[in-house]
Design an enzyme around this catalytic site. Structure first.
Site, PDB file in Angstrom:
ATOM      1  CB  ALA A  16      -0.892  -0.004   1.228  1.00 37.80           C
ATOM      2  CG  LEU A  17       1.556   5.587  -2.095  1.00 36.68           C
ATOM      3  CD1 LEU A  17       2.917   5.006  -2.454  1.00 36.68           C
ATOM      4  CD2 LEU A  17       0.957   6.270  -3.292  1.00 36.68           C
ATOM      5  CG  HIS A  18       2.202   1.736   4.172  1.00 38.31           C
ATOM      6  ND1 HIS A  18       3.483   1.784   4.662  1.00 38.31           N
ATOM      7  CD2 HIS A  18       2.070   0.519   3.601  1.00 38.31           C
ATOM      8  CE1 HIS A  18       4.098   0.642   4.417  1.00 38.31           C
ATOM      9  NE2 HIS A  18       3.257  -0.147   3.760  1.00 38.31           N
ATOM     10  CB  ALA A  19       4.495   5.628   6.847  1.00 35.26           C
ATOM     11  CB  ALA A  22       3.730   7.585   1.141  1.00 37.95           C
TER      12      ALA A  22
END
Length: 89
Positions: A16-19, A22
């Site tokens: 996922a495009l998490h911390a 990203a």
């Protein structure tokens, strides 16, 4: 005259495009002068803003539309696409 172009890249499954991803994405975007945006579905964000990118809430396997406007647009898109392709769990 500034160049404008776009590119589609898919987030790897399970990433996922998490911390952390990203952060790497935004850090890559900040190396370029071009105006950069990333879109997923009907949401778009400034690719140079960590808060905006995180707010997209993009799950793994999602297609991202990358857009760049500026003199280094092509190089910026290549670098961002490579960044996304290199994400790993």
């Amino acid at each position: 005259m500034p160049v404008s172009s776009d590119l589609t890249v898919t987030l790897p499954e399970g990433i996922a495009l998490h911390a952390r991803p990203a952060g790497a994405f935004v850090k890559t975007a900040l190396r370029f002068q071009s105006r950069l945006t990333v879109a997923a579905g009907d949401k778009a964000a400034d690719a140079k803003s960590i808060l905006a990118v995180l707010a997209l809430g993009v799950p793994g396997g999602t297609m991202l539309q990358l857009t760049a406007e500026g003199d280094d647009a092509s190089a910026a898109l290549d670098a961002l696409a490579a960044c996304v392709r290199n994400f790993s769990e």
